[in-house]
Design an enzyme around this catalytic site. Structure first.
Site, mmCIF file in Angstrom:
data_model
loop_
_atom_site.group_PDB
_atom_site.id
_atom_site.type_symbol
_atom_site.label_atom_id
_atom_site.label_comp_id
_atom_site.label_asym_id
_atom_site.label_seq_id
_atom_site.Cartn_x
_atom_site.Cartn_y
_atom_site.Cartn_z
ATOM 1 N N HIS A 176 0.831 -1.095 0.056
ATOM 2 C CA HIS A 176 0.002 0.143 -0.093
ATOM 3 C C HIS A 176 1.012 1.221 0.016
ATOM 4 O O HIS A 176 0.344 2.485 0.105
ATOM 5 C CB HIS A 176 -1.026 0.085 1.292
ATOM 6 C CG HIS A 176 -2.181 1.022 1.281
ATOM 7 N ND1 HIS A 176 -2.236 2.081 2.095
ATOM 8 C CD2 HIS A 176 -3.267 1.082 0.441
ATOM 9 C CE1 HIS A 176 -3.319 2.613 1.942
ATOM 10 N NE2 HIS A 176 -3.974 1.999 0.694
ATOM 11 N N ASP A 181 16.425 11.127 -9.326
ATOM 12 C CA ASP A 181 17.643 11.240 -9.073
ATOM 13 C C ASP A 181 18.309 11.180 -7.777
ATOM 14 O O ASP A 181 19.345 11.445 -7.423
ATOM 15 C CB ASP A 181 17.869 12.626 -9.605
ATOM 16 C CG ASP A 181 17.775 12.656 -11.194
ATOM 17 O OD1 ASP A 181 17.752 11.639 -11.885
ATOM 18 O OD2 ASP A 181 17.610 13.900 -11.707
ATOM 19 N N HIS A 216 -9.440 11.076 2.587
ATOM 20 C CA HIS A 216 -8.364 10.052 2.352
ATOM 21 C C HIS A 216 -7.251 10.326 2.983
ATOM 22 O O HIS A 216 -6.305 9.299 2.925
ATOM 23 C CB HIS A 216 -8.246 9.873 0.746
ATOM 24 C CG HIS A 216 -7.854 8.496 0.370
ATOM 25 N ND1 HIS A 216 -6.273 8.516 0.084
ATOM 26 C CD2 HIS A 216 -8.164 7.272 0.394
ATOM 27 C CE1 HIS A 216 -6.093 7.148 -0.611
ATOM 28 N NE2 HIS A 216 -7.234 6.200 -0.111
ATOM 29 N N LYS A 227 -4.131 10.138 5.771
ATOM 30 C CA LYS A 227 -3.782 9.301 6.745
ATOM 31 C C LYS A 227 -2.955 10.030 7.475
ATOM 32 O O LYS A 227 -1.764 10.182 7.335
ATOM 33 C CB LYS A 227 -3.188 8.092 6.342
ATOM 34 C CG LYS A 227 -4.031 7.108 5.264
ATOM 35 C CD LYS A 227 -3.616 7.591 3.972
ATOM 36 C CE LYS A 227 -4.117 6.561 2.815
ATOM 37 N NZ LYS A 227 -5.358 6.246 2.843
ATOM 38 N N ASP A 276 -0.295 16.194 20.618
ATOM 39 C CA ASP A 276 0.480 17.470 21.428
ATOM 40 C C ASP A 276 0.996 18.515 20.590
ATOM 41 O O ASP A 276 1.785 19.264 21.361
ATOM 42 C CB ASP A 276 1.169 16.865 22.442
ATOM 43 C CG ASP A 276 0.328 16.162 23.601
ATOM 44 O OD1 ASP A 276 -0.974 16.203 23.719
ATOM 45 O OD2 ASP A 276 1.011 15.241 24.486
ATOM 46 N N LYS A 300 3.189 4.404 -1.185
ATOM 47 C CA LYS A 300 3.446 5.423 -2.274
ATOM 48 C C LYS A 300 4.680 6.141 -2.023
ATOM 49 O O LYS A 300 4.835 6.716 -1.558
ATOM 50 C CB LYS A 300 2.161 6.410 -2.499
ATOM 51 C CG LYS A 300 0.791 5.691 -2.676
ATOM 52 C CD LYS A 300 0.117 5.430 -1.391
ATOM 53 C CE LYS A 300 -1.333 5.066 -1.564
ATOM 54 N NZ LYS A 300 -2.014 4.596 -0.379
#
Length: 395
Positions: A142, A149, A313, A315, A320, A144
């Site tokens: 999952h 370079d 979507h 995450k 604090d 990404k």
């Protein structure tokens, strides 16, 4: 009766496959904790802005481009992406494109052949096979990750497709969080990409040319790569250290029992807990699977908000005003115990303030979930919730 017997046998075999697969892979599901690094980090919350920057950096690539996505669609948004990669390959830039077998299953073989004919190295990660076919099918990569370079890296929640730039009318505005990293942390993104590439292709890569010298940036951060193990403990540890506030943003909210208990303990300590999820659902049953957890949190004093202006979507977790997490892992059992994920922990008050500002903007376009609403659910909603609870480990 015969049909019911056959269904029961199939379900039993799937259950056994999952349990045996989990047992067999226990020793392989290791987490990788990279050192704390110093990098400069840009924060993106809009797909159009992200991909404008992303494509511009790809156009400037001179040596190599390494790309891993869970989902790449074959649509009007991805076509310019594919054409750009072909052009860079024609210029002599080495390109490796890695996608998840399930997430990007819809990519036409003709498209893949055209990419390879252009000189692009293409591979699927996590192809299911026997033994433990069902378990392997559920163990998705999952992550990404993009590295350009060896000097510029990207990580976050966006995939490539029209919905991620707000062009799918079923979702409307797509709200997500993504990071661009320049500095020491790019080495760790590169290392993780090469690990995943070598696992998928069974081909070792000489690494020296992919790790140029990098200057330190100004933001302290740390990358954590998990493979169905270790993320639960990290979440519990962070929640346990919270003194004032915990904010959780996730499209799916299906925590483990231990993580849920940690949140309830935090509420008992007087910590403010806020959870932000989408009002819409993009997968069957995932919205209903969250309701039992929401009920317990609401009773304990937490605040639950549902984003209604498009699809949420992102995450993220903020604790604090001193620490935040942005990455690929959802706040659910699939990310905790099955998927390969990568998260970026950021230890910088100024950057955390920037993330909190984005979350505050998203909360302003969300509705509060109340106990009264929960109690007034229809019989149909309660039925879906019961089914979702049974399936929660696989959603």
């Amino acid at each position: 009766m015969i049909v019911l017997f056959i269904i029961a046998i199939i379900l039993a075999l799937i259950y056994l496959d999952g349990k045996l697969g989990m047992f067999a892979f226990q020793h392989k599901n290791k987490k990788i904790v990279y050192p704390r690094r110093l990098s400069d980090i840009s924060f993106f919350i809009n797909g159009t802005h992200l991909f404008s920057d992303y494509f511009a950096e790809i156009r400037q690539a001179k040596h190599h481009i390494h790309i891993l996505f869970y989902i790449i669609k074959d649509d009007e948004t991805s076509q310019p992406f594919f054409q750009l990669l072909k052009q860079k390959a024609k210029e002599g830039v080495r390109i490796r494109l890695l996608v998840d077998w399930v997430g990007s299953f819809s990519l036409p073989k003709s498209l893949i052949r055209s990419l390879e004919a252009s000189g692009i190295e293409f591979a699927y990660t996590r192809k299911p096979r026997f033994p433990f076919f069902f378990y392997r099918l559920n163990r998705r990569n999952h992550r990404k990750i993009t590295v350009i370079d060896g000097k510029i890296g990207y990580i976050g929640g966006f995939n490539i497709g029209k919905e991620y730039v707000g062009k799918d009318p079923n979702f409307g505005e797509w709200r997500d969080y993504h990071l661009k990293i320049t500095g020491e942390g790019v080495h760790d993104l590169q290392t993780q990409f090469l690990r995943d590439w070598e696992e998928a292709t069974k081909t070792a890569i000489a690494k020296g040319e992919y790790f140029p010298p990098l200057q330190a940036g100004t933001i302290t951060h740390q990358l954590i790569a998990t493979n169905g193990h270790g993320l639960e403990k990290h979440f519990i540890d962070v929640i346990g250290r919270a003194k004032k506030e915990i904010i959780i943003g996730s499209p799916y909210f299906i925590p483990s029992r231990s993580v849920m208990n940690a949140l309830l303990d935090a509420l008992r300590r007087g910590v403010d807990v806020t959870v932000l999820v989408p009002l819409k659902a993009d997968h069957l049953f995932v919205k209903e699977a969250a309701y039992p957890y929401f009920y317990r949190l609401l009773k304990a004093g937490a605040r639950i908000y549902r984003f209604y202006q498009g699809f949420y979507h992102a995450k993220t977790m903020v604790v604090d005003a001193e620490w935040c997490d942005i990455g690929t892992a959802n706040f659910d059992k699939r990310s905790l115990f099955l998927n390969c994920e990568i998260n970026c922990y950021i230890y910088d008050r100024h950057f955390v303030h920037k993330v909190k500002k984005a979350i505050k903007h998203d909360l302003a376009r969300s509705e509060a979930l109340t106990l009264d609403f929960w109690k007034k659910r229809t019989l149909w909603d309660r039925g879906k919730e019961s089914i979702s609870t049974l399936l929660s480990a696989w959603l």
